[in-house]
Motif scaffolding. Structure first.
Motif, PDB file in Angstrom:
ATOM      1  N   GLY A  14       0.818  -1.207   0.000  1.00 48.92           N
ATOM      2  CA  GLY A  14       0.000   0.000   0.000  1.00 48.92           C
ATOM      3  C   GLY A  14       0.851   1.255   0.000  1.00 48.92           C
ATOM      4  N   GLU A  15       1.887   1.264   0.837  1.00 52.19           N
ATOM      5  CA  GLU A  15       2.773   2.432   0.890  1.00 52.19           C
ATOM      6  C   GLU A  15       3.513   2.619  -0.426  1.00 52.19           C
ATOM      7  OE1 GLU A  15       5.234   2.518   4.366  1.00 52.19           O
ATOM      8  OE2 GLU A  15       3.512   2.220   5.699  1.00 52.19           O
ATOM      9  N   HIS A  16       3.986   1.534  -1.022  1.00 48.83           N
ATOM     10  CA  HIS A  16       4.690   1.633  -2.301  1.00 48.83           C
ATOM     11  C   HIS A  16       3.756   2.148  -3.394  1.00 48.83           C
ATOM     12  CE1 HIS A  16       7.877  -1.486  -0.888  1.00 48.83           C
ATOM     13  NE2 HIS A  16       8.070  -0.290  -0.393  1.00 48.83           N
ATOM     14  N   GLY A  20       4.290   5.582  -5.486  1.00 50.02           N
ATOM     15  CA  GLY A  20       4.296   5.588  -6.949  1.00 50.02           C
ATOM     16  C   GLY A  20       3.281   6.564  -7.520  1.00 50.02           C
ATOM     17  N   TRP A  21       2.082   6.584  -6.949  1.00 48.97           N
ATOM     18  CA  TRP A  21       1.040   7.486  -7.436  1.00 48.97           C
ATOM     19  C   TRP A  21       1.438   8.936  -7.208  1.00 48.97           C
ATOM     20  CZ3 TRP A  21      -2.445  11.090  -5.498  1.00 48.97           C
ATOM     21  CH2 TRP A  21      -3.478  11.440  -6.352  1.00 48.97           C
ATOM     22  N   ASP A  40       2.127   7.838   7.412  1.00 46.11           N
ATOM     23  CA  ASP A  40       3.040   6.873   6.804  1.00 46.11           C
ATOM     24  C   ASP A  40       4.096   7.529   5.938  1.00 46.11           C
ATOM     25  OD1 ASP A  40       1.958   4.422   7.829  1.00 46.11           O
ATOM     26  OD2 ASP A  40       0.220   4.762   6.542  1.00 46.11           O
ATOM     27  N   LEU A  41       3.761   8.692   5.363  1.00 45.25           N
ATOM     28  CA  LEU A  41       4.731   9.396   4.529  1.00 45.25           C
ATOM     29  C   LEU A  41       4.318  10.845   4.386  1.00 45.25           C
ATOM     30  CD1 LEU A  41       3.544   9.739   1.296  1.00 45.25           C
ATOM     31  CD2 LEU A  41       3.626   7.281   1.567  1.00 45.25           C
ATOM     32  N   VAL A  52       0.410  11.900   4.679  1.00 43.05           N
ATOM     33  CA  VAL A  52      -0.436  10.866   4.080  1.00 43.05           C
ATOM     34  C   VAL A  52      -0.458   9.625   4.974  1.00 43.05           C
ATOM     35  CG1 VAL A  52      -0.825   9.416   2.046  1.00 43.05           C
ATOM     36  CG2 VAL A  52       0.169  11.708   1.777  1.00 43.05           C
ATOM     37  N   GLN A  53      -1.649   9.168   5.281  1.00 42.82           N
ATOM     38  CA  GLN A  53      -1.835   7.886   5.965  1.00 42.82           C
ATOM     39  C   GLN A  53      -2.293   6.889   4.907  1.00 42.82           C
ATOM     40  OE1 GLN A  53      -1.325   7.005   9.243  1.00 42.82           O
ATOM     41  NE2 GLN A  53      -1.783   4.942   8.570  1.00 42.82           N
TER      42      GLN A  53
END
Length: 97
Positions: A14-16, A20-21, A40-41, A52-53
């Motif tokens: 999900g994080e990757h 990417g998006w 998360d980021l 962003v979660q």
């Protein structure tokens, strides 16, 4: 169950996917060191910085995806504490189903 992936790997995917998006939208990505309790980021687009979660789901029922927006632990020693999503600590929720 056959065909299921481990929850940690599902979260990593999900994080990757979110990274990417966001990269395709022109954002620079910043990852917290260690485990961040709130997001998360982070992503930056010039003067704009967003938190962003990321959540993922494999549950499809009643013709819709079910997404849990809280954390209930993830290991055998879970204390029973549920951490609910605090909208004041994030700017965007990215969901991968």
């Amino acid at each position: 169950m056959e065909g299921r992936i481990p929850p940690r790997l599902q979260g990593d995917l999900g994080e990757h996917s979110a990274i990417g998006w966001l990269l395709t939208k022109g954002y620079s990505i910043y990852l917290p060191y260690g485990h961040s309790p709130h997001c998360d980021l982070m992503a930056e687009d010039g003067p704009t910085v967003i938190r962003v979660q990321v959540k993922t789901s494999t549950v499809f029922r009643n013709f819709r995806w079910a997404v849990t927006v809280c954390t209930r632990g993830g290991n055998q020693s879970w204390s029973g504490l549920v951490k609910r999503l605090d909208p004041s600590r994030i700017d965007f929720l990215f969901v991968l189903v």
